[in-house]
Enzyme design. Structure first.
Site, PDB file in Angstrom:
ATOM      1  CE  LYS A  21      -4.849  -3.719   4.413  1.00  0.00           C
ATOM      2  NZ  LYS A  21      -3.786  -3.411   5.401  1.00  0.00           N
ATOM      3  CB  SER A  22       1.172  -1.003   0.159  1.00  0.00           C
ATOM      4  OG  SER A  22       1.378  -1.765   1.314  1.00  0.00           O
ATOM      5  NE  ARG A  26       2.723   3.738   0.373  1.00  0.00           N
ATOM      6  CZ  ARG A  26       2.377   2.968   1.396  1.00  0.00           C
ATOM      7  NH1 ARG A  26       1.272   2.226   1.341  1.00  0.00           N
ATOM      8  NH2 ARG A  26       3.127   2.933   2.483  1.00  0.00           N
ATOM      9  NE  ARG A 122      -1.980  -1.381  14.322  1.00  0.00           N
ATOM     10  CZ  ARG A 122      -1.984  -1.673  13.032  1.00  0.00           C
ATOM     11  NH1 ARG A 122      -3.129  -1.800  12.382  1.00  0.00           N
ATOM     12  NH2 ARG A 122      -0.844  -1.844  12.385  1.00  0.00           N
ATOM     13  CB  SER A 168       8.189   1.721   9.907  1.00  0.00           C
ATOM     14  OG  SER A 168       6.827   2.030   9.711  1.00  0.00           O
ATOM     15  CG  ASP A 316       2.016  -6.936   6.484  1.00  0.00           C
ATOM     16  OD1 ASP A 316       1.968  -6.729   7.713  1.00  0.00           O
ATOM     17  OD2 ASP A 316       1.858  -6.034   5.645  1.00  0.00           O
ATOM     18  NE  ARG A 347      -0.877  -9.526  11.841  1.00  0.00           N
ATOM     19  CZ  ARG A 347      -0.842  -8.745  10.779  1.00  0.00           C
ATOM     20  NH1 ARG A 347       0.321  -8.454  10.221  1.00  0.00           N
ATOM     21  NH2 ARG A 347      -1.953  -8.257  10.268  1.00  0.00           N
ATOM     22  NE  ARG A 390      -1.185  -8.703   6.344  1.00  0.00           N
ATOM     23  CZ  ARG A 390      -1.533  -8.501   5.079  1.00  0.00           C
ATOM     24  NH1 ARG A 390      -1.810  -9.535   4.310  1.00  0.00           N
ATOM     25  NH2 ARG A 390      -1.606  -7.274   4.589  1.00  0.00           N
TER      26      ARG A 390
END
Length: 428
Positions: A21-22, A26, A122, A168, A316, A347, A390
């Site tokens: 995903k990351s 990008r 968020r 982060s 994650d 979460r 998730r």
């Protein structure tokens, strides 16, 4: 949509998981800002990554093959983006939003970004505050902390040295991308190492970037040149199947072509600490990213402590590690993970509630949880996904060894990162 999972006797087979995903995010971003055509192979067609594609299309980038794993991005160069004629709706994607705010802060036009109900809750000040120190102009709810946020381009950005209070990758990447448009050098210093896909891909595309331990520095106004990107399988998605095989009797699976980037392999280290039975095969490197096949067998898991610098490397994967912990001998303590409270949902709270619903003894901590193993998972219950992919997949894995069927409400959120999750489980 409600997902029904029935107990299984074993999992066996050879499979691939969706693209990382990351890296998919990008690849589209840097491909758009590069000169030339960037070919992307193995792109994740989940909803979050498609939000990134749609955003760049709205900013004037031609992208072919949308909705498939193989796309062609016609880069417009660092200064070739065009003002969108409408608000950019980024869906549920926090990654798209925070990285886009960095890119948009360096443009000479006006943009408004928003998202779905979850994304609008968020926090964005973790990027808008340091980007404002660089000269970016942001306006929005709660002092430009909450979407919708307006980005007023035309500001002359200046490079800064930023000591990030959190490890982060989203914060680091947002500033590095803004740094491409800033005068001088932009440097980010982290308290612990976060995932480094942005640094690797910037270097691969030709940016002048320097990494020194926890410091990353980028020079302004590079010429980014289009490249072919092969997206490896997502280790975060693979983690669900790894744990599934470890906790299900008589299981043996191979997950092919998985990214094992050392800033993402915290789940591998954690499962090793828990006595997971697996090995990495056929290790290799593609476009600057390490890849391997992962062979996993049913395991006699042991409780452990997951904390400290390991947390940013597996943030994650903590929901699925909590399921693994319920089947481990002894107590597992997860701490230093307060960041989990500001993900797609809280979460920590969500996993504690749902594990309790499944009959698992778990104690909530402000920064994590404590889980007593080894415990029976009762079935015959309806669990909540909290519209979090998730959480939903973690509960589905628990259902493989439950006493009876488990149903998961609003499971369509799984499409955000793993659209064929149920098909792969069925195949195994």
């Amino acid at each position: 949509m409600k997902l029904k999972i029935s107990p299984k006797d074993k999992l066996q087979g050879k499979i691939k998981v969706p693209g990382d995903k990351s890296i998919s995010h990008r690849a589209v971003m840097l491909g758009s800002l590069a000169e030339g055509k960037t070919e992307i192979e193995g792109f994740l067609t989940g909803e979050d990554c498609l939000s990134t594609v749609k955003a760049f299309q709205d900013l004037g980038v031609k992208i072919e093959g949308v909705g498939t794993e193989n796309m062609l991005v016609h880069g417009v160069g660092l200064h070739g983006l065009k003002e969108a004629d409408n608000v950019l709706d980024l869906g549920n994607s926090g990654t798209t939003t925070r990285l886009m705010l960095g890119i948009l802060s360096g443009q000479d036009f006006y943009t408004v970004v928003t998202g779905d109900d979850s994304l609008r809750t968020r926090p964005m000040d973790r990027v808008t505050v340091p980007l404002s120190k660089m000269g970016g102009s942001f306006y929005g709810r709660d002092g430009a902390n909450l979407l919708p946020i307006s980005v007023l381009g035309g500001s002359d950005l200046k490079g800064i040295t930023y000591n990030s209070p959190v490890a982060s990758a989203q914060v680091k990447s947002s500033l590095l991308l803004a740094g491409l448009y800033a005068e001088g050098e932009t440097e980010v210093i982290e308290p612990a190492k976060s995932r480094d896909h942005t640094e690797r891909m910037l270097e691969y595309f030709g940016a002048d970037i320097e990494v020194d331990g926890l410091k990353v520095k980028v020079e302004a106004n590079p010429k980014l040149t289009a490249k072919k990107i092969v997206v490896p399988g997502d280790i975060s998605s693979a983690a669900f199947l790894m744990v599934a095989a470890m906790i299900t009797e008589n299981s043996e699976i191979i997950i092919e072509n998985v990214g094992v980037n050392p800033t993402r392999d915290g789940v591998i280290e954690a499962l090793r600490k828990m006595n997971g039975n697996f090995e990495l095969l056929n290790k290799r490197e593609v476009n600057g990213e390490p890849i391997a096949d992962i062979k996993v067998k049913n395991s006699q898991l042991k409780g452990t402590i997951i904390d400290g610098d390991l947390i940013p490397l597996l943030i994650d994967e903590i929901p699925i590690l909590a399921v693994a912990a319920s089947q481990a001998d002894g107590k597992t303590i997860i701490k230093d993970a307060k960041e989990l409270r500001v993900k797609e949902t809280d979460r920590i709270d969500a996993m504690v509630k749902e594990l309790t619903r499944l009959g698992i003894e778990v104690q909530e901590r402000e920064d994590g949880m404590e889980i007593i193993g080894k415990q029976e998972i009762k079935g015959g219950v309806v669990c909540q996904s909290y519209h979090d992919h998730r959480i939903a997949m973690s509960l589905a894995v628990a259902g493989l060894i439950s006493e009876d069927d488990i149903e998961i409400e609003n499971s369509d959120c799984i499409n955000i990162s793993f659209p064929n999750f149920k098909k792969i489980l069925d195949r195994l």
